[in-house]
Write a protein that holds these residues in place. Structure first.
Motif, PDB file in Angstrom:
ATOM      1  N   LEU A 108       0.709  -1.086   0.050  1.00 48.69           N
ATOM      2  CA  LEU A 108       0.095   0.075  -0.022  1.00 48.69           C
ATOM      3  C   LEU A 108       0.703   1.212  -0.004  1.00 48.69           C
ATOM      4  CD1 LEU A 108      -2.466  -1.546   2.268  1.00 48.69           C
ATOM      5  CD2 LEU A 108      -3.254  -0.759   0.011  1.00 48.69           C
ATOM      6  N   ASN A 109       1.812   1.306   0.768  1.00 46.33           N
ATOM      7  CA  ASN A 109       2.747   2.289   0.795  1.00 46.33           C
ATOM      8  C   ASN A 109       3.539   2.511  -0.608  1.00 46.33           C
ATOM      9  OD1 ASN A 109       2.226   3.158   3.542  1.00 46.33           O
ATOM     10  ND2 ASN A 109       3.973   1.947   4.011  1.00 46.33           N
TER      11      ASN A 109
ATOM     12  N   GLY B  73     -14.151  -1.720  -3.761  1.00 45.16           N
ATOM     13  CA  GLY B  73     -12.366  -1.648  -3.693  1.00 45.16           C
ATOM     14  C   GLY B  73     -11.909  -2.825  -2.807  1.00 45.16           C
ATOM     15  N   ILE B  74     -12.495  -3.787  -2.656  1.00 53.61           N
ATOM     16  CA  ILE B  74     -11.931  -5.119  -1.940  1.00 53.61           C
ATOM     17  C   ILE B  74     -11.301  -6.014  -2.724  1.00 53.61           C
ATOM     18  CG2 ILE B  74     -12.539  -6.855  -0.087  1.00 53.61           C
ATOM     19  CD1 ILE B  74     -14.977  -4.805   0.568  1.00 53.61           C
TER      20      ILE B  74
ATOM     21  N   ILE C 104     -10.800   7.710  -5.795  1.00 51.80           N
ATOM     22  CA  ILE C 104     -10.483   6.374  -6.289  1.00 51.80           C
ATOM     23  C   ILE C 104     -11.266   5.500  -6.784  1.00 51.80           C
ATOM     24  CG2 ILE C 104      -8.969   4.634  -5.317  1.00 51.80           C
ATOM     25  CD1 ILE C 104      -7.737   6.393  -3.198  1.00 51.80           C
ATOM     26  N   ARG C 105     -11.085   4.920  -7.968  1.00 52.72           N
ATOM     27  CA  ARG C 105     -11.832   4.046  -8.511  1.00 52.72           C
ATOM     28  C   ARG C 105     -11.282   2.859  -8.927  1.00 52.72           C
ATOM     29  NH1 ARG C 105     -16.833   5.216 -12.366  1.00 52.72           N
ATOM     30  NH2 ARG C 105     -16.798   2.973 -12.230  1.00 52.72           N
TER      31      ARG C 105
ATOM     32  N   ASN D 149     -10.064  -3.385   2.368  1.00 53.59           N
ATOM     33  CA  ASN D 149     -10.721  -2.421   1.528  1.00 53.59           C
ATOM     34  C   ASN D 149      -9.291  -1.541   1.050  1.00 53.59           C
ATOM     35  OD1 ASN D 149     -11.808   0.172   0.656  1.00 53.59           O
ATOM     36  ND2 ASN D 149     -13.705  -0.515   1.385  1.00 53.59           N
ATOM     37  N   ILE D 150      -9.038  -1.531  -0.037  1.00 55.28           N
ATOM     38  CA  ILE D 150      -7.833  -0.972  -0.559  1.00 55.28           C
ATOM     39  C   ILE D 150      -8.366   0.513  -0.913  1.00 55.28           C
ATOM     40  CG2 ILE D 150      -6.233  -1.055  -2.665  1.00 55.28           C
ATOM     41  CD1 ILE D 150      -6.686  -4.090  -2.676  1.00 55.28           C
ATOM     42  N   ARG D 151      -9.348   0.745  -1.271  1.00 55.11           N
ATOM     43  CA  ARG D 151      -9.533   2.199  -1.445  1.00 55.11           C
ATOM     44  C   ARG D 151      -9.299   3.087  -0.304  1.00 55.11           C
ATOM     45  NH1 ARG D 151     -14.511   1.897  -3.390  1.00 55.11           N
ATOM     46  NH2 ARG D 151     -14.231   2.283  -5.416  1.00 55.11           N
TER      47      ARG D 151
END
Length: 308
Positions: free
Chosen positions: A46-47, A87-88, A126-127, A104-106
């Motif tokens: 994620l970073n 977003g999962i 974010i989409r 939930n990445i969003r």
């Protein structure tokens, strides 16, 4: 003039490709490729996304001599299974993105971008969407055909069924969600046959030394040298692809079949059977080799449609 920035990221298990889109123009000079590090822990993955987005963001500010923007739109493709609306990620058991399972990445990306305090005055949107669907949306704007079957053939088989630029997910005559990859085929599923691994397995059965020629590009170069096992590999692949698609050509009745992805570069070696089937149904089968461009274009279109 709207002070908005559009960033597009095509996320794969190995690499992430991204670019800046400015007023619906893909800035091809900004296209870059990064390692995804999908095998690492959640924070590292994620970073890394956050750093990629920040890099594009500040590049845009520098290049356009801006101090801030009003709105940041970020569109991402992501491998499935994935809940694109929420977003999962549900990717599991493939050695990639394991740490993001059911996350939930969003929300996680947004949280990191807000903590970074980017100079965005209004909001960050974010989409997520499937890469082949976005490829199809991008292609459909350029082609006059109303009904399309789009395939991207690479690590796996992506598919999208479109009518007038709209993705069809649940309609008679197409597989659930428009996804062909999980449809039963021969002794397994479509994805196992119409993919890089499918071609390599087929090449081995035809007598190609896949220890030596271990990429589709290698085998295509062999075929261009008139190597018989390599030629047979692509001929059989094309015959099977036409056989698999014909029921959907009959039930969906598209105006065109569009092939993208890494293997589209070898369309002249395997496309004859598909073109023959297409001609029997008075349609056309073509390859669009710049998949990434059309995918980025699709990302911009879905955000533009949201604004209308």
């Amino acid at each position: 003039m709207s002070n908005r920035l559009m960033l597009a990221l095509d996320v794969g298990g190995t690499f992430t490709k991204g670019c800046i889109i400015d007023h619906h123009q893909i800035l091809t000079s900004t296209i870059k490729k990064y390692h995804t590090y999908s095998y690492l822990d959640a924070d590292a993955i994620l970073n890394n996304f956050k750093l990629i987005i920040e890099g594009f963001f500040y590049q845009y500010l520098r290049d356009h001599n801006k101090k801030n923007i009003n709105q940041l739109n970020i569109g991402l493709t992501f491998p499935g299974p994935f809940d694109y609306q929420k977003g999962i990620s549900y990717v599991k058991g493939v050695g990639k993105f394991e740490a993001l399972y059911e996350m939930n990445i969003r929300e996680e990306i947004l949280k990191r971008l807000l903590a970074a305090k980017l100079p965005v005055n209004d909001q960050i949107n974010i989409r997520f969407e499937n890469d082949c669907r976005l490829f199809g949306i991008g292609v459909s704007e350029e082609l006059s055909a109303k009904r399309l079957i789009c395939l991207t053939i690479g690590t796996g088989l992506g598919s999208a069924f479109l009518d007038k630029g709209q993705i069809l997910k649940n309609r008679k005559g197409i597989p659930p969600g428009g996804y062909l990859y999980q449809v039963p085929y021969e002794i397994s599923i479509v994805d196992d046959y119409f993919s890089i691994r499918g071609i390599l397995k087929l090449a081995s059965s035809k007598g190609v030394d896949i220890n030596r020629y271990n990429t589709v590009k290698d085998i295509s170069l062999l075929a261009k040298e008139k190597n018989d096992p390599a030629l047979q590999t692509f001929e059989t692949f094309g015959n099977k692809l036409a056989e698999m698609l014909e029921p959907y050509i009959q039930s969906f009745q598209p105006d065109k079949i569009v092939i993208g992805g890494q293997i589209s570069k070898s369309f002249n070696l395997f496309g004859n059977a598909l073109q023959k089937i297409a001609q029997q149904h008075n349609i056309e089968a073509i390859a669009m080799k710049d998949e990434l461009y059309y995918t980025f274009k699709g990302i911009d279109i879905i955000f533009n449609n949201d604004d209308n």
